[in-house]
Design a protein around this motif. Structure first.
Motif, PDB file in Angstrom:
ATOM      1  N   ASP A 280      15.153   3.606  12.767  1.00 47.38           N
ATOM      2  CA  ASP A 280      14.108   2.841  13.449  1.00 47.38           C
ATOM      3  C   ASP A 280      12.805   2.812  12.649  1.00 47.38           C
ATOM      4  OD1 ASP A 280      13.512   5.502  13.802  1.00 47.38           O
ATOM      5  OD2 ASP A 280      12.995   5.326  15.938  1.00 47.38           O
ATOM      6  N   PHE A 281      12.881   3.197  11.374  1.00 48.76           N
ATOM      7  CA  PHE A 281      11.699   3.088  10.516  1.00 48.76           C
ATOM      8  C   PHE A 281      12.153   2.935   9.069  1.00 48.76           C
ATOM      9  CE2 PHE A 281      12.794   7.506  10.141  1.00 48.76           C
ATOM     10  CZ  PHE A 281      12.273   7.959   8.938  1.00 48.76           C
ATOM     11  N   THR A 282      11.268   2.426   8.237  1.00 51.17           N
ATOM     12  CA  THR A 282      11.552   2.215   6.819  1.00 51.17           C
ATOM     13  C   THR A 282      10.378   2.728   5.994  1.00 51.17           C
ATOM     14  OG1 THR A 282      12.836   0.224   7.314  1.00 51.17           O
ATOM     15  CG2 THR A 282      12.071   0.486   5.036  1.00 51.17           C
ATOM     16  N   LEU A 283      10.682   3.508   4.975  1.00 48.81           N
ATOM     17  CA  LEU A 283       9.640   3.989   4.075  1.00 48.81           C
ATOM     18  C   LEU A 283       9.173   2.846   3.177  1.00 48.81           C
ATOM     19  CD1 LEU A 283      11.211   7.412   3.006  1.00 48.81           C
ATOM     20  CD2 LEU A 283       9.414   7.026   4.707  1.00 48.81           C
ATOM     21  N   THR A 284       7.899   2.818   2.874  1.00 49.81           N
ATOM     22  CA  THR A 284       7.373   1.791   1.978  1.00 49.81           C
ATOM     23  C   THR A 284       7.816   2.083   0.545  1.00 49.81           C
ATOM     24  OG1 THR A 284       5.339   2.996   1.474  1.00 49.81           O
ATOM     25  CG2 THR A 284       5.326   1.588   3.449  1.00 49.81           C
ATOM     26  N   ASP A 285       7.697   1.079  -0.309  1.00 51.51           N
ATOM     27  CA  ASP A 285       8.033   1.289  -1.716  1.00 51.51           C
ATOM     28  C   ASP A 285       7.176   2.405  -2.319  1.00 51.51           C
ATOM     29  OD1 ASP A 285       9.872  -0.732  -1.536  1.00 51.51           O
ATOM     30  OD2 ASP A 285       8.613  -2.252  -2.518  1.00 51.51           O
ATOM     31  N   ALA A 286       5.912   2.451  -1.932  1.00 49.26           N
ATOM     32  CA  ALA A 286       5.022   3.481  -2.451  1.00 49.26           C
ATOM     33  C   ALA A 286       5.444   4.872  -1.979  1.00 49.26           C
ATOM     34  CB  ALA A 286       3.585   3.196  -2.032  1.00 49.26           C
ATOM     35  N   GLU A 287       5.862   4.972  -0.715  1.00 51.82           N
ATOM     36  CA  GLU A 287       6.331   6.266  -0.198  1.00 51.82           C
ATOM     37  C   GLU A 287       7.619   6.700  -0.896  1.00 51.82           C
ATOM     38  OE1 GLU A 287       4.552   6.022   4.381  1.00 51.82           O
ATOM     39  OE2 GLU A 287       6.476   5.077   3.885  1.00 51.82           O
ATOM     40  N   MET A 288       8.523   5.751  -1.079  1.00 53.39           N
ATOM     41  CA  MET A 288       9.766   6.069  -1.797  1.00 53.39           C
ATOM     42  C   MET A 288       9.460   6.576  -3.202  1.00 53.39           C
ATOM     43  SD  MET A 288      12.547   5.629   0.049  1.00 53.39           S
ATOM     44  CE  MET A 288      13.821   5.474  -1.212  1.00 53.39           C
TER      45      MET A 288
END
Length: 319
Positions: A280-288
């Motif tokens: 139910d959530f997605t990490l941002t490219d920056a967080e990844m």
């Protein structure tokens, strides 16, 4: 169940005490797990099988709704022993077939008959004054031929390998008549294994990450300290705050978002549900990217370290 339908979040049975397995497996199935990672060496497959049987008897799931993996232990690498080992796991698990059977380590050890000692573990003569591992002269291509025979006989739907490095993977792909479906490796933010995962992808091999939370699996074994935990890293805590999730959920989401499946383990029902709640959530490219940047090539499960420390035998498989 075809490989494409293998649940990306599985339940690991390593280090689950036999006396707890039946209830733990049943609780995990009730929580929603449909992918279970087992192994002969875990010493608990009969009890895991009792959990499956209870779930089937209660009508919670049917066999074809589960993805069940087991693994060939090091002492059964000779082709004539592969089927016996697989049939023993099937009997203990109470199953007619496995979805996936993996070569546990690229380490061949002296054969120990099932009737003599099971699981055989690492030592050739555990009661000896100075007990050591005893290697067997079995090439990996011979073991793989035995694995291929299991598919032909219907004992497993898919076969694969664990703990292979890139060189062994290249070698395997040069002779395999049935290509490995899965490569299972240690992978977490401190050990991202990007080159190996990329290579597996180019060969069409799916990657499953064991120990996806890193050090947590190894503290109780004195193979890591609590200070080694990735969960207290500022970038992980920042992402947890941003998404309203626990740090462990952030690390596990990072694992599946990069394309691997994961097999966390817990005995606590609330943690079981928490580890499943990743969609139910997605990490941002920056967080990844910031989590991946934590890589320190920190391997916790290293035969080059633990075999010498625990089994008086220097046996590295990674350079």
């Amino acid at each position: 169940m075809p490989l494409a339908d293998m649940p990306k979040i599985g339940f690991g049975l390593w280090k689950v005490a036999p006396e707890d397995c039946e209830d733990t497996v049943l609780e995990a199935i009730k929580a929603g797990y449909r992918h279970f990672d087992c192994a002969a060496d875990y010493g608990n497959e009969a009890e895991v099988g009792a959990g499956f049987a209870a779930a089937f008897a209660q009508g919670i799931v049917t066999r074809d709704e589960l993805w069940i993996t087991s693994k060939l232990w090091n002492t059964f690498h000779a082709p004539e022993h592969v089927e016996k080992a697989c049939r023993k796991s099937l009997a203990d698990l109470g199953l007619d077939y496995l979805d996936l059977y993996l070569v546990h380590f690229p380490i061949a050890l002296k054969f120990v008959p099932i009737e003599e000692r099971y699981p055989p573990e690492w030592l050739a003569h555990p009661d000896a004054a100075t007990a050591t591992m005893e290697r067997a002269n079995v090439p990996l291509h011979a073991t793989w031929a035995g694995m291929e025979g299991l598919v032909a006989s219907g004992l497993t739907r898919q076969i694969g390998v664990c703990n292979y490095n890139s060189g062994l993977l290249h070698d395997l792909m040069s002779y395999a008549e049935i290509k490995p479906a899965v490569l299972q490796i240690e992978a977490h933010p401190y050990l991202t294994q990007e080159k190996l995962i990329r290579l597996a992808g180019e060969y069409g091999i799916h990657v499953t990450a064991f120990s996806p939370l890193g050090a947590l699996s190894y503290v109780e074994l004195d193979m890591a300290g609590r200070a080694d935990s990735v969960l207290t890293e500022p970038v992980v805590e920042a992402a947890a705050s941003a998404h309203g999730k626990a740090p462990a959920q952030i690390v596990l989401r990072w694992g599946i978002q990069r394309g691997t499946s994961i097999i966390p383990k817990t005995s606590k029902p609330e943690r079981m549900r928490e580890n499943l709640a990743l969609n139910d959530f997605t990490l941002t490219d920056a967080e990844m990217a910031s989590i991946s940047a934590l890589n320190a090539n920190r391997r916790f499960n290293d035969p080059g370290v633990f075999c010498e420390a625990a089994f008086n035998t220097f046996n590295p498989i990674y350079d």
